[in-house]
Design a protein around this motif. Structure first.
Motif, PDB file in Angstrom:
ATOM      1  N   THR A   1       0.834  -1.201   0.000  1.00 23.38           N
ATOM      2  CA  THR A   1       0.000   0.000   0.000  1.00 23.38           C
ATOM      3  C   THR A   1       0.874   1.260   0.000  1.00 23.38           C
ATOM      4  OG1 THR A   1      -0.087   0.229   2.416  1.00 23.38           O
ATOM      5  CG2 THR A   1      -1.738  -1.188   1.397  1.00 23.38           C
ATOM      6  N   ARG A   2       2.206   1.056   0.020  1.00 29.46           N
ATOM      7  CA  ARG A   2       3.113   2.211   0.095  1.00 29.46           C
ATOM      8  C   ARG A   2       4.073   2.198  -1.090  1.00 29.46           C
ATOM      9  NH1 ARG A   2       4.153   4.699   4.890  1.00 29.46           N
ATOM     10  NH2 ARG A   2       6.356   4.574   4.357  1.00 29.46           N
ATOM     11  N   ARG A   3       5.388   2.147  -0.819  1.00 29.40           N
ATOM     12  CA  ARG A   3       6.352   2.256  -1.906  1.00 29.40           C
ATOM     13  C   ARG A   3       6.989   0.912  -2.276  1.00 29.40           C
ATOM     14  NH1 ARG A   3       7.805   6.231   1.513  1.00 29.40           N
ATOM     15  NH2 ARG A   3       9.933   5.500   1.785  1.00 29.40           N
ATOM     16  N   ASN A   4       6.338  -0.184  -1.874  1.00 27.53           N
ATOM     17  CA  ASN A   4       6.774  -1.511  -2.314  1.00 27.53           C
ATOM     18  C   ASN A   4       8.206  -1.871  -1.952  1.00 27.53           C
ATOM     19  OD1 ASN A   4       4.619  -2.933  -3.586  1.00 27.53           O
ATOM     20  ND2 ASN A   4       4.635  -1.344  -5.160  1.00 27.53           N
ATOM     21  N   LYS A   5       8.591  -1.582  -0.699  1.00 26.15           N
ATOM     22  CA  LYS A   5       9.956  -1.938  -0.305  1.00 26.15           C
ATOM     23  C   LYS A   5       9.951  -2.408   1.152  1.00 26.15           C
ATOM     24  CE  LYS A   5      14.618  -0.077  -0.001  1.00 26.15           C
ATOM     25  NZ  LYS A   5      15.481   1.092  -0.052  1.00 26.15           N
ATOM     26  N   VAL A   6      10.545  -3.589   1.387  1.00 30.29           N
ATOM     27  CA  VAL A   6      10.662  -4.095   2.757  1.00 30.29           C
ATOM     28  C   VAL A   6      12.134  -4.286   3.089  1.00 30.29           C
ATOM     29  CG1 VAL A   6      10.242  -6.082   4.275  1.00 30.29           C
ATOM     30  CG2 VAL A   6       8.410  -5.247   2.796  1.00 30.29           C
ATOM     31  N   THR A   7      12.549  -3.780   4.247  1.00 33.48           N
ATOM     32  CA  THR A   7      13.895  -4.067   4.752  1.00 33.48           C
ATOM     33  C   THR A   7      13.743  -4.991   5.953  1.00 33.48           C
ATOM     34  OG1 THR A   7      14.623  -1.864   4.079  1.00 33.48           O
ATOM     35  CG2 THR A   7      16.049  -3.067   5.610  1.00 33.48           C
ATOM     36  N   ASN A   8      14.292  -6.182   5.831  1.00 37.08           N
ATOM     37  CA  ASN A   8      14.261  -7.143   6.931  1.00 37.08           C
ATOM     38  C   ASN A   8      15.459  -6.868   7.836  1.00 37.08           C
ATOM     39  OD1 ASN A   8      13.808  -9.600   8.436  1.00 37.08           O
ATOM     40  ND2 ASN A   8      15.568 -10.423   7.304  1.00 37.08           N
ATOM     41  N   VAL A   9      15.181  -6.554   9.104  1.00 34.50           N
ATOM     42  CA  VAL A   9      16.273  -6.240  10.033  1.00 34.50           C
ATOM     43  C   VAL A   9      16.428  -7.392  11.018  1.00 34.50           C
ATOM     44  CG1 VAL A   9      16.962  -4.706  11.911  1.00 34.50           C
ATOM     45  CG2 VAL A   9      16.084  -3.750   9.779  1.00 34.50           C
ATOM     46  N   ASP A  10      17.644  -7.932  11.099  1.00 32.96           N
ATOM     47  CA  ASP A  10      17.894  -9.046  12.014  1.00 32.96           C
ATOM     48  C   ASP A  10      19.351  -9.047  12.450  1.00 32.96           C
ATOM     49  OD1 ASP A  10      19.493 -10.250  10.030  1.00 32.96           O
ATOM     50  OD2 ASP A  10      17.786 -11.316   9.178  1.00 32.96           O
ATOM     51  N   LYS A  11      19.762 -10.129  13.092  1.00 34.16           N
ATOM     52  CA  LYS A  11      21.170 -10.293  13.474  1.00 34.16           C
ATOM     53  C   LYS A  11      21.559 -11.722  13.109  1.00 34.16           C
ATOM     54  CE  LYS A  11      24.890  -8.635  15.531  1.00 34.16           C
ATOM     55  NZ  LYS A  11      25.713  -7.574  14.903  1.00 34.16           N
ATOM     56  N   ALA A  12      21.306 -12.046  11.810  1.00 34.78           N
ATOM     57  CA  ALA A  12      21.449 -13.429  11.346  1.00 34.78           C
ATOM     58  C   ALA A  12      22.907 -13.876  11.292  1.00 34.78           C
ATOM     59  CB  ALA A  12      20.791 -13.584   9.973  1.00 34.78           C
ATOM     60  N   ASN A  13      23.859 -12.940  11.386  1.00 33.34           N
ATOM     61  CA  ASN A  13      25.265 -13.354  11.395  1.00 33.34           C
ATOM     62  C   ASN A  13      25.662 -13.959  12.746  1.00 33.34           C
ATOM     63  OD1 ASN A  13      24.926 -10.863  12.598  1.00 33.34           O
ATOM     64  ND2 ASN A  13      26.960 -10.111  12.041  1.00 33.34           N
ATOM     65  N   VAL A  14      24.829 -13.773  13.787  1.00 35.40           N
ATOM     66  CA  VAL A  14      25.168 -14.266  15.125  1.00 35.40           C
ATOM     67  C   VAL A  14      24.084 -15.198  15.697  1.00 35.40           C
ATOM     68  CG1 VAL A  14      25.712 -13.587  17.501  1.00 35.40           C
ATOM     69  CG2 VAL A  14      26.456 -12.124  15.605  1.00 35.40           C
ATOM     70  N   LEU A  15      22.820 -14.834  15.509  1.00 33.58           N
ATOM     71  CA  LEU A  15      21.755 -15.518  16.247  1.00 33.58           C
ATOM     72  C   LEU A  15      20.999 -16.542  15.392  1.00 33.58           C
ATOM     73  CD1 LEU A  15      20.304 -12.363  18.048  1.00 33.58           C
ATOM     74  CD2 LEU A  15      21.867 -14.056  19.009  1.00 33.58           C
ATOM     75  N   GLU A  16      20.844 -17.745  15.948  1.00 32.56           N
ATOM     76  CA  GLU A  16      20.164 -18.826  15.231  1.00 32.56           C
ATOM     77  C   GLU A  16      18.701 -18.454  14.945  1.00 32.56           C
ATOM     78  OE1 GLU A  16      22.083 -21.252  14.157  1.00 32.56           O
ATOM     79  OE2 GLU A  16      20.350 -21.931  13.008  1.00 32.56           O
ATOM     80  N   SER A  17      18.034 -17.844  15.961  1.00 34.54           N
ATOM     81  CA  SER A  17      16.623 -17.476  15.766  1.00 34.54           C
ATOM     82  C   SER A  17      16.499 -16.499  14.597  1.00 34.54           C
ATOM     83  CB  SER A  17      16.045 -16.864  17.049  1.00 34.54           C
ATOM     84  OG  SER A  17      16.846 -15.791  17.486  1.00 34.54           O
ATOM     85  N   CYS A  18      17.500 -15.653  14.431  1.00 36.23           N
ATOM     86  CA  CYS A  18      17.467 -14.693  13.311  1.00 36.23           C
ATOM     87  C   CYS A  18      17.745 -15.371  11.980  1.00 36.23           C
ATOM     88  CB  CYS A  18      18.483 -13.573  13.545  1.00 36.23           C
ATOM     89  SG  CYS A  18      17.970 -12.424  14.829  1.00 36.23           S
ATOM     90  N   ARG A  19      18.534 -16.445  12.013  1.00 34.54           N
ATOM     91  CA  ARG A  19      18.762 -17.165  10.743  1.00 34.54           C
ATOM     92  C   ARG A  19      17.452 -17.801  10.281  1.00 34.54           C
ATOM     93  NH1 ARG A  19      24.316 -17.508  12.491  1.00 34.54           N
ATOM     94  NH2 ARG A  19      24.021 -19.220  13.938  1.00 34.54           N
ATOM     95  N   MET A  20      16.689 -18.347  11.227  1.00 35.30           N
ATOM     96  CA  MET A  20      15.388 -18.898  10.846  1.00 35.30           C
ATOM     97  C   MET A  20      14.460 -17.777  10.374  1.00 35.30           C
ATOM     98  SD  MET A  20      12.412 -20.727  13.046  1.00 35.30           S
ATOM     99  CE  MET A  20      11.688 -19.176  13.492  1.00 35.30           C
ATOM    100  N   TRP A  21      14.453 -16.666  11.130  1.00 37.00           N
ATOM    101  CA  TRP A  21      13.635 -15.499  10.776  1.00 37.00           C
ATOM    102  C   TRP A  21      13.899 -15.102   9.321  1.00 37.00           C
ATOM    103  CZ3 TRP A  21      10.602 -11.862  13.864  1.00 37.00           C
ATOM    104  CH2 TRP A  21      10.278 -10.690  13.178  1.00 37.00           C
ATOM    105  N   ARG A  22      15.199 -15.004   8.986  1.00 33.91           N
ATOM    106  CA  ARG A  22      15.578 -14.544   7.648  1.00 33.91           C
ATOM    107  C   ARG A  22      15.101 -15.521   6.576  1.00 33.91           C
ATOM    108  NH1 ARG A  22      21.420 -12.011   5.867  1.00 33.91           N
ATOM    109  NH2 ARG A  22      20.884 -10.508   7.481  1.00 33.91           N
TER     110      ARG A  22
END
Ligand code: NAD
Length: 371
Positions: free
Chosen positions: A192-213
């Motif tokens: 509904t906006r400018r068609n852009k999503v930035t996914n913010v995580d800490k996937a270089n360190v955290l396992e939960s973030c690797r799954m999130w990503r």
């Protein structure tokens, strides 16, 4: 007979709450007249006033009214009258936490937009913040704030110099389902906006973030029209103050979102202009980001714009009335462009006849929404 009817549970709360909510409801009624929609607003008790009248900051009647409504419009709760350190005494914030929990609100949506006329209010340079228009989509019911935790005492070797001491941990845990539903929300909003999503995580360190990503990328595949990218949270914290206009929608875990949304809110420098939406599987809740401002309660000088912006969010997210939401946004922009300010937004350069009170600002917005 209006073409549609929506029921809104309004929660005026404490301090400036009733004053700003009154103006927001007037704006909502003006939208109703223009779009032939009936908004039935019914007040319920939450916070300090609920403690005074029932002894409970979140009475069961309020929960029932909120659940039965199509949306909840909350002002603010709290004030010195109810401040207490006694854990057995009720506190207004228990009402806030209670309603968020009971409505199962898992997504907190915080738009941050700088208004050209107010760029000087930011602590950052005007050329950095001019044009900022982003939304942080924060997961609200999982992650570090809700994972397993413990604190142990007299753990051998955990103290200073090898003595027994304390040890504590918190856990960042997510299920695939929890990530899936919040990320979907972010993509829906981006569309509904400018068609852009930035996914913010800490996937270089955290396992939960690797799954999130991983989950985030799977969902991104379903939205090929939306540009998607990853950013580590430490970099995101830096980019928000270095080049905030690069962002459209940011999606992130609970704790990261808590920190980044406070950081982002300061891009505007105007607490009185920020609102949020909390979405769940049922009734959604809309509220300004500021508190009940007891220092100015009853003086008629409160800025109602954040509350009015929460109406804008409600129209857009709960009722799909994006044209009406745009009408309100335009009304706010035009009013600011004409030079009108509430006291909190007025610096020394604003002439006295352009400084308006809470109702005065409401009048200006209502008149423009009516057209
Ligand atoms: P606050 O946001 O109420 O006020 C901070 C400062 O900003 C004050 O000087 C106030 O006058 C000003 N301000 C805030 N909103 C304004 C508005 N709309 N127009 C003009 N000026 C405005 O924060 P606080 O002083 O830390 O807290 C006051 C009370 O609000 C406390 O009891 C706190 O617990 C409660 N609170 C409630 C919520 C909520 O209901 N969501 C959020 C934050 C704080």
């Amino acid at each position: 007979m209006a073409s549609k009817t929506y029921r809104i549970c309004t929660l005026p709360g404490d301090g400036i709450g009733p004053e700003i909510l009154e103006q927001a409801v007037r704006v909502l009624q003006a939208v109703g007249e223009r779009y032939d929609v009936e908004f039935i607003c019914t007040d319920a008790l939450l916070g300090g006033i609920a403690i005074d009248e029932t002894g409970d900051p979140f009475p069961p009647e309020t929960l029932a009214a909120a659940k039965a409504a199509d949306a909840v419009l909350l002002a603010a709760v709290g004030g010195p009258k109810w401040d207490t350190t006694d854990p057995d005494k009720p506190r207004p914030e228990q009402g806030l936490l209670g309603i968020r929990k009971e409505l199962g609100l898992f997504a907190n949506i915080r738009p941050v937009k700088t208004y050209r006329q107010l760029v000087g209010a930011s602590t950052l340079r005007p050329e950095v913040v001019d044009g900022v228009d982003l939304v942080i989509v924060r997961e609200l019911t999982g992650g570090l704030y809700f994972g397993a935790r413990d604190r142990k005492y007299d753990v051998p070797g955990a103290g200073v110099d090898g003595a027994p001491g304390q040890q504590a941990y918190d856990t960042m845990s997510y299920s695939e389902y929890e990530v899936d539903r919040i990320v979907r929300e972010a993509f829906r909003i981006a569309k509904t906006r400018r068609n852009k999503v930035t996914n913010v995580d800490k996937a270089n360190v955290l396992e939960s973030c690797r799954m999130w990503r991983e989950v985030e990328h799977r969902i991104a595949g379903e939205f090929p029209e939306v540009e998607n990218g990853d950013m580590l949270v430490d970099n995101a914290a830096m980019q928000l103050v270095r080049n905030p206009t690069q962002f459209d929608v940011i999606v992130c875990e609970n704790t990261f979102g808590d920190i980044l949304s406070d950081e982002a809110s300061m891009l505007t420098g105007s607490l009185g202009m920020l609102a949020s939406a909390s979405l769940g599987s049922g009734t959604a809740l809309y509220e300004p980001s500021h508190g009940s401002a007891p220092d100015i309660a009853g003086l008629g000088v409160a800025n109602p714009l954040a509350q009015i912006i929460s109406v804008e969010l409600m129209l857009s997210y709960s009722f799909g009335m994006r044209d009406a939401a745009d009408d309100i946004e335009r009304a706010i922009e035009e009013t600011l462009a004409e030079g009108y300010r509430t006291r909190d937004l007025a610096d020394a350069s604003v002439p006295a006849d352009k400084v308006v009170g809470c109702a005065g600002m409401g009048d200006l917005i209502v008149a423009k929404v009516r057209g």
